[in-house]
Design an enzyme around this catalytic site. Sequence first.
Site, short mmCIF file in Angstrom:
data_model
loop_
_atom_site.label_atom_id
_atom_site.label_comp_id
_atom_site.label_asym_id
_atom_site.label_seq_id
_atom_site.Cartn_x
_atom_site.Cartn_y
_atom_site.Cartn_z
N ARG A 69 1.74 6.41 -0.35
CA ARG A 69 0.29 6.47 -1.01
C ARG A 69 -0.37 8.39 -1.28
NH1 ARG A 69 -0.22 1.75 1.45
NH2 ARG A 69 -0.47 0.17 -0.28
N ASP A 125 -3.04 4.13 8.55
CA ASP A 125 -1.97 4.55 7.54
C ASP A 125 -3.03 5.79 7.17
OD1 ASP A 125 -0.27 2.66 7.44
OD2 ASP A 125 -1.19 1.86 5.43
N GLU A 148 -8.48 4.63 2.94
CA GLU A 148 -8.66 2.88 3.49
C GLU A 148 -8.04 2.88 4.86
OE1 GLU A 148 -7.72 -0.71 1.29
OE2 GLU A 148 -6.71 0.87 0.59
N ASP A 163 -4.80 7.30 4.73
CA ASP A 163 -5.73 8.23 3.66
C ASP A 163 -7.53 7.41 4.47
OD1 ASP A 163 -5.16 5.52 3.64
OD2 ASP A 163 -3.96 5.29 2.23
N GLU A 174 -1.62 -0.76 11.14
CA GLU A 174 -2.06 -2.32 10.36
C GLU A 174 -1.05 -2.94 9.51
OE1 GLU A 174 -3.39 -0.54 6.26
OE2 GLU A 174 -3.65 1.39 7.05
N TYR A 197 5.52 8.45 4.40
CA TYR A 197 4.37 7.71 3.47
C TYR A 197 3.97 7.47 2.04
CZ TYR A 197 -0.60 5.83 3.44
OH TYR A 197 -1.57 5.02 3.04
N HIS A 234 -0.31 13.76 3.95
CA HIS A 234 -0.21 15.56 4.02
C HIS A 234 1.14 15.92 2.70
CE1 HIS A 234 -3.58 15.71 5.45
NE2 HIS A 234 -3.16 14.79 6.64
#
Length: 913
Positions: free
Chosen positions: A333, A103, A107, A105, A17, A331, A378
């Site tokens: 988020r 990423d 999104e 997640d 990203e 990560y 996770h």
Amino acid sequence: MPPKAKEKTGKKLVIVESPAKSKSIAKYLGEGFVVDASVGHIRDLPQPSELPAELKKTSVGKFAVDIDNDFEPYYVVYPDKKKRVADLKAQLKDADALYLATDADREGEAIAWHLLQVLKPKVPVYRMAFTEITKEGIARALENIRELDTDLVDAQETRRVLDRLYGYEISPVLWRKVARGLSAGRVQSVATRLVVERERERMAFRSASYWDLSGEFATAADESFRAKLVAVDGARVATGRDFDDRGELKTPKSGTGVVPLDRDAATSLAEGLEGAAFAVQSVDTKPYTRRPAAPFTTSTLQQEASRKLRWSSKSTMQVAQRLYENGYITYMRTDSVFLSNEAVNAARKQAAELYGADAVPAKPRLYKGKSDTAQEAHEAIRPAGDSFRRPVDVRSQLGADEFKLYELIWKRTVASQMADAKGSTASVRLSGQARDGRTAEFSASGTVITFRGFMAAYEEGRDISPAEEAENEAERRLPVLKVADPLTGKAIEASGHETSPPPRYTEASIVAELEAREIGRPSTYAPTISTIMDRGYVTKRGGALVPSWIAFSVIRLLEEHFARYVDYDFTARLEDDLDEIAKGHLARSAWLRKFYFGEGQEAAGLQAVVENLGDIDARAINSVEIAPGIVLRVGKYGPYLEKPLPADAPEGTEPQRANVPEDLAPDELTAEKARELMEAAGPEERELGVDPETGRAIVAKDGRYGAYVTEVIHEPTPEELAALPVEYYKNGKPKPPKKPVKERPRTGSLFKSMSVETVTLEEALRLIRLPRVLGTDAEGTEITVQNGRFGPYLKKGSDSRSIGSEEEIFTITLEQALEIYSQPKQRGGRTAAPPLAEFGDDPVTEKPIVVKEGRFGPYITDGVTNITVPRDTAIEELTRERAVELLAEKRAKGPVKRGAKKPAARRPAAKKK
């Protein structure tokens, strides 16, 4: 499998990203891999005005979502991403495999799907995700490649479409009934409601007074400690917790009475206890154990950074993003508190090395989140790698903010695998008899930490009120005491207290509240808080979130007409449903159909709610009674106080009004303060005299944007209109009376050196006759001088030049003006010249509004929509409100049709299930 393509170079294209992330990952992947970045999302739903003409009249036209065909979204590539997409396609031509590494997640999964739809690769495609950008993390990611998870994509698409339906149906109601440019959002409206409800509680709060005693008590060995009065003659003494928000004493749950002490009772008791003998009545000792907090999730990281670093949620996430992209943390988020085996071992090893072997428990600690719907990343947020870098080892590599946050994350992670803190708590009660026979009981408590355990590394912050902090006596050491031990009391003093209103939310506490109610997702909290502040619904005072009066109007309208959509439980259930879609248990289109169209008579959908709103009294929505006879109105230009006119007031009478200071919080606008502001405002206007040229009265007024003078234009009464001569058609029938053209009164803002109380008729006449004509230049172009938003200026055609002071408006000569115009106008890299201006962010597009000089004259733009400044409006007279209004009008009209139509954008391919 894709058809066999021409011979490839053997390289594998990896798309992430962010450019920063691509550089970090490229270091570890080595030869054979080319890493490039999408730079976030590459496409999204367009504004309906940007749709092709043939789609605007279809079921796609209202939302850029086809509501009649399974709510299929109509996506377009961002204009500024077209070159990026072209570059990625060029890279893909020479690759024999594509790795989508966005990423981990929902999104990120959706971005990967959008890339797949736009790039249309003819080579094998793999999905991989990095929870940490380290050598070990990337090796694990390569070992765990998978296919794209279309259920996660469905959940994210549903969220996007849901937010579009919610915002585009409800926001226009706010525009019509409250103010242009406002917005409603699924999570932002609920977050705003929380802040407004807390302010309402503070406004309704009535304080109560209560008194208590405290004193110093010494043992026979002269060891002293402080204790507070808790009971008189067996009845418990009231504290702040015993009063409700109306300032009244609560009914105790138990049968024992509660005694509130007033000043006289407290001071007389304190005096009566002078020289009294005290003795220990009871001693209660208990073991004390405290466990470490779990590793950070997105939510707890935001809360702790707010408490300990005084950072906003937005700043915290920005710094965390940089740490993640550069390989320092995992990560950022995530809802999970889980730590991998490698992380647990790394934390235990460092804890033992730094704090000793006894600081680590025999078995690793395992943490489980409160919810089973923990998001797709996770692990908890922790230092990256299978062995942690200590803060001292990375200090020189990080900026100041990055180091502070890394240190916080490192401490929390290491402490989470350390031993419990141990100690004991002691509570002691003592009593003595006053001279008037009353028995006073005092209490003291304290904690003794005998083994610090995890506290050697880290202690979690807490949100507590000043009153709680004052009453918190933990960590205080008490002397060794036994029942019946004699004590000497000294410095026993009475003190008065006032109960406090509920504390306002801080960023930390509202994040905790949203998470506790399961509203939204932690990854959305930072943008949600930023949005409600950017919209003007909430401001910060110190660390507290204070709602604006316009937020009161917005929430009142939503509560009265869209109650379901700002209900806390309903909003939480929406998140549960999105989780079910992510698991593949619910179908996206069926769920959206139920939300928007409803289920017949059983439950109305959003569409039916909006279509059956009925009449909404905008005046009532925007009014709050502050005191009997004084109402706060939320007007076009902000809040003001007004005394409504009596029913028998003469026609044309203006109600008395008063401005509300911008820095006055809603709970500070009490009835007393409102009356004070109304009295200070005095009469609404002051009559100065009559203009000898027109015969019209001239008055001075105090307006929303300062004091000004204006002329009073008489409007004909119905009787006067009826007395006008009747005109007839050729056939002899009477024509309807012409509606008289309403003449705008001349006005002029007072100079900074003037006031409503002191301005004279002569000064007022000079002000309303502005602009002042100085003469013409050699070409015959008229030159005028006038006052504007940015100060006094000259105007010659479309060329404006600033001058010194307001007083020069009446003294500057034509010769002086011509001298100013003889000088070149400075722009660009030199001194910026008026009238170009900036008006902050547009409330709809959230992009900065600026006024620029264009080829065909000055124009207003937010970078997306352009609108020429009306010819009858000088740039200096342009206000932010007018600029926002002009942009909104242009946006509503849509793009201008020119010549041949462009070919329609192609619909994206449907997802394969």
